[in-house]
Scaffold this active site. Sequence first.
Site, short mmCIF file in Angstrom:
data_model
loop_
_atom_site.label_atom_id
_atom_site.label_comp_id
_atom_site.label_asym_id
_atom_site.label_seq_id
_atom_site.Cartn_x
_atom_site.Cartn_y
_atom_site.Cartn_z
N ASN A 75 -9.42 2.03 4.62
CA ASN A 75 -9.14 3.46 4.57
C ASN A 75 -7.78 3.64 3.89
O ASN A 75 -6.78 3.06 4.34
CB ASN A 75 -9.10 4.01 6.00
N HIS A 135 -14.15 10.76 1.45
CA HIS A 135 -12.99 9.88 1.43
C HIS A 135 -13.28 8.71 0.49
O HIS A 135 -14.39 8.17 0.50
CB HIS A 135 -12.79 9.36 2.86
#
Length: 506
Positions: A172, A144
């Site tokens: 995130n 990620h």
Amino acid sequence: MTKNFSINIANIDVISRQTISKSFGRFGKWGQCCKLNDLLPTINGKLAFMNSVDRDEFWSALFEKAYAKLNGSYEGLSGGRPCTAMDDFTGGVSEIFDLKENVNPHLFDIMLQGFERGSLMACSIEPNPQIVEQRLSNGLVKGHAYSITMVKYCEIKNPRWSGRVPLVRIRNPWGNEVEWNGAWSDKSQEWNYVTPDERRNLGLTFDHDGEFWISFSDFAQNFDSVEMTNVNLESLTEKDLNNHIKHKWEVKVFEGSWKKGLTAGGCANYPTATFWNNPKYYITLKDEDDGDRDMKCTMIVALLQKPRKNATAENKNLTIGFSLHPVPPNILVGGVLNDKALRSTLEIKGLTHYANHRQMSHRFHLTPGTYCIIPSTFKPDEEAEFILRVFCEKPNDLSGFGKSACRSMLAMLDFDKSGKLGFEEFFHLWSIISIWKTAYRRHDKDGSGKLNGYEFRDALLTSGFQISNNLFVNLMTIYGDEQREIAFDDFVLACIRISKVISKFI
């Protein structure tokens, strides 16, 4: 985009109802790269790729489309490293720091320094090849691309201990509740020991927005790499400079080329006689970094190769690199490096990495002094053009001539129109350049590497040029930058222009 941070990553101008123009920074410069219409791909009435929670907001999708066009297709955006995009969005220089092997002991200070200079940062955990974006029990996601939105020391006080804790704020990109759940996460007990004033300074919130805090020790233990893109002043907005950005990098840029039989000498693995034909750039680091415990200077060198006309997909990039050599004062003769003496000096260990990448960069921590940077291809006689950029914390003296200055000097003294300089012509040229260089350094009183208008006029007088006010204003307009300052290359070009005008009347 992140909270408390904005950067001019692209200029977006609506030209008409259906045509949009976007600018990206590629190959060291900003430029108009593509124009596109406002049609966006959809699936079942919804945007197929990047989208916003606000259904009436489309800037991010249009930006993504422009970048996809720049890379050939949307598929061209799949995978890769965040720093490649950050380079293109800012025209900056990227570094990658490994958190598992050979960890830099000063990494937090480097990240803090980068944050204060407006650098973009990202971090990631190596993906699991069997599971796409695997979620871990600590709330993190493998494979990620997280963005780092703040780097700070946090003042805490509890019954057993008080002091500063190095913290990193991370986001995130999903922007939801999938966040780190360990120490210093949202509503964790560690925040009970932070004063309300300190919380406000950190902009602390506890929302399900994908953004969270983590201690640097946990950060280094759980993430695998950090990518940092250092940006220059052109990429920062006025708001950035007035808010959290406390410092800016001093950046010097040179364009050069490797020419077969002339300046394409290859690396030092090949006969040294050819290696020393590569372009050379000398930099003098005068002052150590503020607060540096080792009394040293930070310098980031980036070598970027330009696209080649006849390159194929298989050999898109040449294998390039550079070496750095300390220059003892006794081998500088009249400001010129004595190659024979330089060959006997030792290369600084570990600074000669080569790879077939578009850009190679390295961060150095050096004692003040003069150094020689030698960019090269790995093999001799490989031709390409390149851009060399040097980022320093303090002003420095970087010597070397750009392509325009070299061509002008050749034209000025190539009396026989051969396209080459003979020995006498070269000796005459070097004598003139030495006079101009002495005048330039004498009047650069603040050591900034540039002359303001008053210093420029005085330097011209010292060089033997007494000119009218009208000509002086014209020269400043042509060769001065936006701050009305003159770099050494441009000073030489101005002197050449004056010399040509004078020669017509002799």
